[in-house]
Design an enzyme around this catalytic site. Structure first.
Site, mmCIF file in Angstrom:
data_model
loop_
_atom_site.group_PDB
_atom_site.id
_atom_site.type_symbol
_atom_site.label_atom_id
_atom_site.label_comp_id
_atom_site.label_asym_id
_atom_site.label_seq_id
_atom_site.Cartn_x
_atom_site.Cartn_y
_atom_site.Cartn_z
ATOM 1 C CB CYS A 151 -21.476 16.864 32.367
ATOM 2 S SG CYS A 151 -22.777 16.897 33.610
ATOM 3 C CG HIS B 186 -17.976 17.113 35.875
ATOM 4 N ND1 HIS B 186 -18.135 18.193 35.036
ATOM 5 C CD2 HIS B 186 -19.213 16.760 36.273
ATOM 6 C CE1 HIS B 186 -19.414 18.489 34.950
ATOM 7 N NE2 HIS B 186 -20.107 17.642 35.694
ATOM 8 C CD GLU C 185 -14.631 19.014 34.188
ATOM 9 O OE1 GLU C 185 -14.502 17.905 33.621
ATOM 10 O OE2 GLU C 185 -15.731 19.561 34.368
#
Lengths: 213, 262
Positions: free
Chosen positions: A82, A188, A190
């Site tokens: 990001c 993202h 994650e």
């Protein structure tokens, strides 16, 4: 010995990146001093917040030169997430002009909000148009994997051939780039469930690559 | 193209998972710690946890529920975030930027504020400045018990006199990144979303609307999206039907709604 180090420079939720790496069985730690870079084989630069603030913290913490030496010159595998992708640019334009790490020529600009169907910030799950499967999409299960995005700005590299995945939201923008050992993603991983964990596994399997290799 | 989202809302009261009806009847379903791993595996796009415990009621020692190991909400959040690899929203009883900071540190990606946003609208702006608009959801509870639609706070107990569309516009101006729209009389009723309300609110603001309250069948989801919501959310249905994630996504896809498949 593979070990991931998450750069904890004061921007963003490092806990979710940490949890995702732990879940795929990675040996992972937070690194809050540049000296700790030598303890890890893979470096992750996360980030949520504004470009200028983040660069200020990277400079004040001594990260700028240490990361350049270890990653850009030394070839250690690196993943920017990001804002951590945007910081690689030469220039950011969020709240005024700021110089970035400058590893990859290009600028960071606001997403075009003129299409009323494409609201900005771009928040949600969107698909990737893959250009290369040598980096982030080596093991992607689908030809158009879907990842979670939350951002208003995007990185526009001068050399589009380093983009390995594009995304469309009003405009076509770089969802991910790869330059030798340097990987960076606007989304993202994650927070992208299975596709994200697969991508992180691929990153952890990547090898060091310096200019000469 | 960006996908339309399907979102389970998980309600916590006194550290236990509950189902809710009209915001007032709450039936205990179980201990969340036994369930979070399963919820995190669902094929959904986001999770919303709302702590609907009333002030002063929280008591870890109560034993009348015959459930062991009641847990504090913050510990539940820590546990959830360990295996939650999708966006996670946490709401309920949030009054300050400091409390939000603590929730983000424990792994929340967004926070939902409700009553305190009505009491002190500046909190929305302070929160958006500190964490970015994308992390701030304002939850709006609507009732039409008084003859016309009105915003209600404090878990369905305090009337505000605010008109929902006007309030939604105001929270957008204040810096909210999303609106979670709930309807008190439809909560737990299974009679479908208040589509008129969703349409009116979604048409008047630019930030995404998450529609909630009233889902009784999977075919309710696409109706909310067609009415203008960016996400279809529901609470009770997740606990009382089988394969709720798959069937929910399928109902949306069959109606021509673009969803994320895994």
């Amino acid at each position: 010995m593979r070990k991931a180090g998450i750069v904890d420079y004061g921007m963003g939720n490092v806990a979710s990146v940490f949890n995702a790496l732990s879940a795929i069985g990675t040996d992972v730690c937070l690194i809050n001093r540049p000296q700790m870079l030598c303890d890890v084989s893979h470096v992750i630069l996360p980030g949520v917040g504004s470009f200028g603030d983040a660069m200020g913290l990277l400079r004040a913490g001594g990260w700028e030169s240490a990361l350049r030496q270890d990653v850009l010159d030394g070839g250690k595998p690196f993943l920017g997430i990001c804002l951590g992708m945007q910081l690689l640019a030469s220039k950011g334009t969020e709240h005024g002009q700021h110089s970035g790490l400058g590893w990859i020529p290009g600028d960071v600009i606001l997403l075009d909000a003129s299409d009323p169907c494409c609201r900005v910030p771009h928040i949600g799950w969107n698909e990737i148009e893959i250009c290369s499967r040598e980096g982030s999409y080596r093991s992607a299960a689908s030809a158009n994997p879907v990842f979670y995005f939350v951002h208003s700005f995007h990185f526009r590299p001068e050399d589009p051939s380093i983009v390995d995945g594009w995304c469309h939201h009003g405009v076509k923008f770089a969802a991910s780039i790869r330059m030798r050992n340097i990987w960076a993603v606007q989304y993202h991983p994650e927070k992208s469930q299975r596709s994200g964990l697969t991508m992180l596994r691929d990153f952890m399997a990547s090898e060091p690559r310096s200019h000469n290799t | 193209m960006i996908r339309n989202r399907l979102i389970p809302v998980l309600l916590l009261k006194n550290g236990l998972l509950v189902r809710s009806e009209h915001f007032s009847t709450h039936q205990v379903i179980g201990n969340p710690l036994n369930e979070v791993a399963r919820f995190n595996e669902w094929n959904v796009d986001e999770l919303i946890y709302l702590d609907i415990t009333r002030d002063g009621e929280y008591d870890l020692r109560r034993n009348d529920l015959r459930m062991s190991a009641l847990t504090s909400p913050l510990d539940i959040l820590t546990e959830v975030s360990k295996t939650c690899f999708m966006p996670l929203t946490w709401g309920g009883r949030i009054r300050s930027v400091e409390e939000m900071h603590c929730l983000f540190q424990r792994g929340a990606d967004k926070v939902a504020i409700n009553s305190e946003a009505v009491h002190r609208p500046a909190l929305v702006t302070e929160a958006a400045r500190a964490f970015g608009s994308q992390a701030i959801v304002v939850s709006i509870d609507v009732s039409d018990a008084g003859g016309q639609r009105e915003v209600i706070t404090n878990g369905g107990r305090v009337r505000t006199g605010l008109e929902p569309v006007a309030w939604a516009r105001q929270v957008e101006q204040l810096g909210a990144g999303e609106v979670l729209l709930q309807h008190i009389e439809r909560d737990g009723s299974g009679c479908g979303y208040d589509l008129e309300l969703i349409q009116a609110v979604a048409a008047s603001i630019k930030i995404p609307v998450i529609a909630c309250s009233g889902v009784g069948k999977f075919s309710d989801y696409p109706k909310a999206i067609r009415a203008g919501a960016a996400a279809a959310a529901a609470a009770n249905i997740w606990h009382f039907k089988e394969l709720t994630d798959r069937h929910g996504k399928r109902a949306m896809a069959q109606d021509g709604i673009l969803v994320r498949e895994i």
